[in-house]
Design a protein around this motif. Structure first.
Motif, mmCIF file in Angstrom:
data_model
loop_
_atom_site.group_PDB
_atom_site.id
_atom_site.type_symbol
_atom_site.label_atom_id
_atom_site.label_comp_id
_atom_site.label_asym_id
_atom_site.label_seq_id
_atom_site.Cartn_x
_atom_site.Cartn_y
_atom_site.Cartn_z
ATOM 1 N N ALA A 103 0.718 -1.196 0.118
ATOM 2 C CA ALA A 103 -0.481 0.245 0.394
ATOM 3 C C ALA A 103 0.873 1.211 -0.071
ATOM 4 N N ALA A 104 1.623 1.004 0.152
ATOM 5 C CA ALA A 104 3.019 2.510 0.605
ATOM 6 C C ALA A 104 4.019 2.415 -0.521
ATOM 7 N N GLN A 105 3.110 1.084 -1.582
ATOM 8 C CA GLN A 105 4.318 1.565 -3.044
ATOM 9 C C GLN A 105 5.533 1.171 -2.892
ATOM 10 N N ILE A 106 5.987 0.433 -2.483
ATOM 11 C CA ILE A 106 7.732 0.169 -2.318
ATOM 12 C C ILE A 106 8.114 -0.284 -3.542
ATOM 13 N N MET A 107 7.184 -1.579 -3.878
ATOM 14 C CA MET A 107 7.587 -2.508 -5.411
ATOM 15 C C MET A 107 7.833 -1.803 -6.047
ATOM 16 N N PRO A 108 7.469 -0.445 -6.778
ATOM 17 C CA PRO A 108 7.837 0.094 -8.269
ATOM 18 C C PRO A 108 9.632 0.514 -7.197
ATOM 19 N N SER A 109 10.168 0.567 -6.919
ATOM 20 C CA SER A 109 11.392 1.481 -5.940
ATOM 21 C C SER A 109 11.805 -0.758 -6.193
ATOM 22 N N LEU A 110 12.037 -1.118 -5.726
ATOM 23 C CA LEU A 110 12.091 -2.846 -5.626
ATOM 24 C C LEU A 110 12.324 -3.002 -7.397
ATOM 25 N N GLN A 111 11.551 -2.727 -8.004
ATOM 26 C CA GLN A 111 11.679 -2.850 -9.520
ATOM 27 C C GLN A 111 12.814 -2.501 -9.975
ATOM 28 N N VAL A 120 8.135 -7.322 -9.577
ATOM 29 C CA VAL A 120 7.960 -7.542 -8.040
ATOM 30 C C VAL A 120 6.180 -7.519 -8.451
ATOM 31 N N LYS A 121 5.892 -8.364 -8.094
ATOM 32 C CA LYS A 121 4.122 -9.029 -8.102
ATOM 33 C C LYS A 121 3.907 -9.173 -6.898
ATOM 34 N N CYS A 122 4.362 -9.420 -5.513
ATOM 35 C CA CYS A 122 3.803 -9.745 -4.820
ATOM 36 C C CYS A 122 4.742 -9.802 -3.240
ATOM 37 N N LEU A 123 4.587 -9.687 -2.651
ATOM 38 C CA LEU A 123 5.607 -9.235 -1.574
ATOM 39 C C LEU A 123 5.468 -10.210 -0.606
ATOM 40 N N HIS A 124 3.687 -10.857 -0.095
ATOM 41 C CA HIS A 124 3.450 -12.187 0.822
ATOM 42 C C HIS A 124 4.328 -13.273 0.299
ATOM 43 N N ALA A 125 4.223 -13.177 -0.960
ATOM 44 C CA ALA A 125 5.062 -14.749 -1.680
ATOM 45 C C ALA A 125 6.858 -14.806 -1.634
ATOM 46 N N LEU A 126 7.306 -13.245 -2.282
ATOM 47 C CA LEU A 126 8.482 -12.784 -1.630
ATOM 48 C C LEU A 126 9.144 -13.338 -0.303
ATOM 49 N N GLY A 172 12.560 -10.606 -0.893
ATOM 50 C CA GLY A 172 12.056 -11.058 0.184
ATOM 51 C C GLY A 172 12.608 -10.434 1.532
ATOM 52 N N ASP A 173 14.128 -10.809 1.431
ATOM 53 C CA ASP A 173 15.016 -9.694 2.085
ATOM 54 C C ASP A 173 14.697 -7.942 2.317
ATOM 55 N N LEU A 174 14.989 -7.731 1.780
ATOM 56 C CA LEU A 174 14.295 -6.192 2.076
ATOM 57 C C LEU A 174 12.753 -5.816 2.063
ATOM 58 N N ALA A 175 11.933 -6.880 2.245
ATOM 59 C CA ALA A 175 10.578 -6.562 1.857
ATOM 60 C C ALA A 175 10.556 -6.515 3.858
ATOM 61 N N LEU A 176 11.353 -8.169 3.909
ATOM 62 C CA LEU A 176 11.128 -7.323 5.781
ATOM 63 C C LEU A 176 12.091 -7.333 6.401
#
Length: 177
Positions: A75-83, A128-134, A149-153
Motif C-alpha cells: 500500500a505504501a507503493q514500495i514495489m516500483p522502487s524494488l522493481q 516484483v509483483k507480490c511481497l507476500h510471496a517473496l 523478499g529479504d528487503l521487504a522483511l
C-alpha cells in the motif's frame, strides 16, 4: 529427488494455520518457517491441489502480522522502487533470478506440474509483483536467497524474532510460549 527442508505439519499446525487464514488450510505439505514461538509463519503447499488445480505458490505466508506488514508495504507503493532495483542492479537481478530457480527446484522436488513450469511466485525472476510471496520465500529459504523478499522483511514492521501470536490457539507447551 530430495524435498526442501520443512517440518511435517502437526494437527496443531493445521489448526493454527486455518485460524490464521480464516479458512481451512488445504494441501499443506509442511511448515517452511515459524515464528520465534514456534507457530507457523509460512506453509509449504502442494504444487497441485487435491481438486487438480495447479498451484504455483509453494511458499505461502500464513502469519497475520507478517501478511499485514507486507500489505502495508504494498500500500505504501514500495514495489516500483524494488522493481527498479531488480532492473538496475546487476547483482540484485542475478540473485533474484537465482531465487526464482531455487524456488522452481524446491517445488519440482515435490512434483513437476507442466501447467506451471517456469512460473515461480511474486513475479520472479523479472517482476516484483507480490511481497507476500517473496517474503514467504525469503523466510522459508533463509536470508540471502531472495534479495527482494529479504528487503521487504527488513522494511516491514514485523519480525519473525518478535512473537505476535498471542491470539492464536498455539499449545504453549509445544510452541515455546
Amino acid at each position: 529427488m530430495t524435498t526442501p527442508p520443512f517440518d511435517a505439519p502437526t494437527q496443531l499446525d493445521i489448526q493454527t494455520v486455518s485460524n490464521q487464514l480464516g479458512r481451512q488450510a488445504r494441501n499443506v505439505l509442511g511448515i517452511a518457517a515459524r515464528c520465534i514461538c514456534g507457530a507457523p509463519t509460512v506453509v509449504a503447499t502442494a504444487p497441485r491441489l487435491d481438486d487438480g488445480t495447479p498451484f504455483p505458490t509453494m511458499y505461502y505466508l500464513s502469519h497475520p502480522a507478517a501478511t499485514a506488514a507486507m500489505s502495508d508495504l504494498e500500500a505504501a507503493q514500495i514495489m516500483p522502487s524494488l522493481q527498479q532495483l531488480v532492473e538496475s542492479d546487476e547483482a540484485v537481478g542475478a540473485a533474484y533470478l537465482a531465487a526464482h530457480e531455487q524456488y522452481l527446484a524446491d517445488r519440482e522436488s515435490i512434483a513437476v506440474v507442466e501447467e506451471i513450469a517456469n512460473i515461480s511466485a511474486g513475479g520472479m525472476p523479472v517482476r516484483v509483483k507480490c511481497l507476500h510471496a517473496l517474503a514467504a520465500h525469503a523466510l522459508a529459504a533463509g536470508p540471502g536467497v531472495n534479495p527482494i523478499g529479504d528487503l521487504a522483511l527488513a522494511r516491514g514492521d514485523w519480525s519473525p524474532l518478535v512473537c505476535e501470536c498471542k491470539e492464536y490457539p498455539v499449545d504453549a507447551a509445544s510452541a515455546g510460549h
